[in-house]
Write an enzyme that holds these catalytic residues in place. Structure first.
Site, PDB file in Angstrom:
ATOM      1  CD  GLU A 195      -2.782  -1.151   2.510  1.00 42.31           C
ATOM      2  OE1 GLU A 195      -2.744  -0.172   3.306  1.00 42.31           O
ATOM      3  OE2 GLU A 195      -3.518  -2.134   2.690  1.00 42.31           O
ATOM      4  CD  GLU A 220      -9.739  -0.759  -0.091  1.00 37.78           C
ATOM      5  OE1 GLU A 220      -8.618  -1.305  -0.184  1.00 37.78           O
ATOM      6  OE2 GLU A 220     -10.534  -1.001   0.827  1.00 37.78           O
TER       7      GLU A 220
END
Ligand code: KIV
Length: 275
Positions: free
Chosen positions: A115, A182
């Site tokens: 991430e 996301e």
């Protein structure tokens, strides 16, 4: 056909949508792989949907290796992507390469996901240079839940939207072969997907992404602690399982299960010698 980081990139070039689901164990990986999915992510969501944590922060390298090995054993054709857990790559470039290597060697993943955008580019570059394909993940990055102030849609202001576009370009430049978006507004995902040549894999990011991913427990109705807005329930297996468990309890209570056909025989002669 075996899916690889290369076939993911080719799919985007050909305009073919990429399909991904999460899995965390052998039997579910087998079922998902047999359905013809392109990729299976062993997500650090394992912490929430399998281990009962409230977020992904507590997930360890050992957890990820354990679950990735199980999924890899059950997968033939899908690309197996292993999530790098919190603090396995943020600490240094060395840790990032070392832990990505463990997920490949011990977990038998075919690539890793981490991430972060611009700040993580040196990690992406170093891991890629070590011949490990990297899937980046930007937008809502759950490992940063404490600094983001919760699980919220990202990129809504002009500044935040521009930052996300820059992050997508930066991770591509650093060598990522694809990027998860996301909780990103659909129109922004469309712009990002057009601006970069690597595939975007959306979750709560609209239909213009080059591929989609969902957590399997969410789409099968097996995890009802909360259901994000972006989830479509394709089945209500949680309810079906509860019905099956109740039927089993009733059968056992009434002596209906096990029936004769579920047991094993022994000759009467042997039995007669036991008294
Ligand atoms: O851990 C996970 O399942 C993920 C997906 C939601 C993309 O990162």
């Amino acid at each position: 056909m075996k899916n690889t980081a290369i076939t993911f990139r080719e799919a985007k070039a050909k305009g073919e949508k990429i399909t991904m689901l999460t899995a965390y164990d052998y039997s579910m990986a087998k079922i998902i792989d047999n359905s013809g999915i392109n990729g299976i992510l062993v997500g650090d969501s394992v912490g929430m949907v399998c281990l009962g944590y409230e977020d992904t922060i507590s997930v360890t390298m050992e957890d990820m290796i354990h679950h990735t090995r199980a999924v890899a054993r059950g997968t033939e054709n899908a690309l197996v992507v292993a999530d790098m857990p919190f603090m396995s790559y943020q600490t240094s470039v060395y840790d990032a390469v070392f832990n990505a290597g463990r997920l490949m060697k011990e977990g038998r993943a075919q690539c890793v996901k981490l991430e972060g955008g611009v700040d993580m580019c040196d990690r992406i570059e170093a891991i890629t240079k070590a011949s490990i394909p990297v899937m980046a993940h930007i937008g809502l990055t759950p490992q940063s839940v404490n600094s983001l102030g919760g699980f919220k849609v990202q990129g809504k202001s002009e500044e935040a939207a521009k930052e996300l576009i820059e992050a997508a370009k930066a991770v591509e430049k650093a060598g990522a072969f694809s990027v998860v978006l996301e909780c990103v507004p659909a129109k922004l995902s469309e712009i990002i997907s057009k601006e970069i040549s690597i595939p975007t894999i959306g979750i709560g990011a609209g239909a213009s992404c080059d591929g989609q991913i969902l957590v399997y427990q969410d789409m099968l109705g097996m995890f009802n602690d909360f259901t994000p807005k972006f989830v479509k329930k394709y089945a209500d297996l949680g309810a079906t399982m509860t019905e099956a468990f109740k039927a089993y309890i009733e059968d056992v209570s009434k002596g209906i299960f096990p029936a004769l056909e579920h047991g094993f025989k022994i000759s009467e002669e042997v039995i007669s010698k036991l008294y």
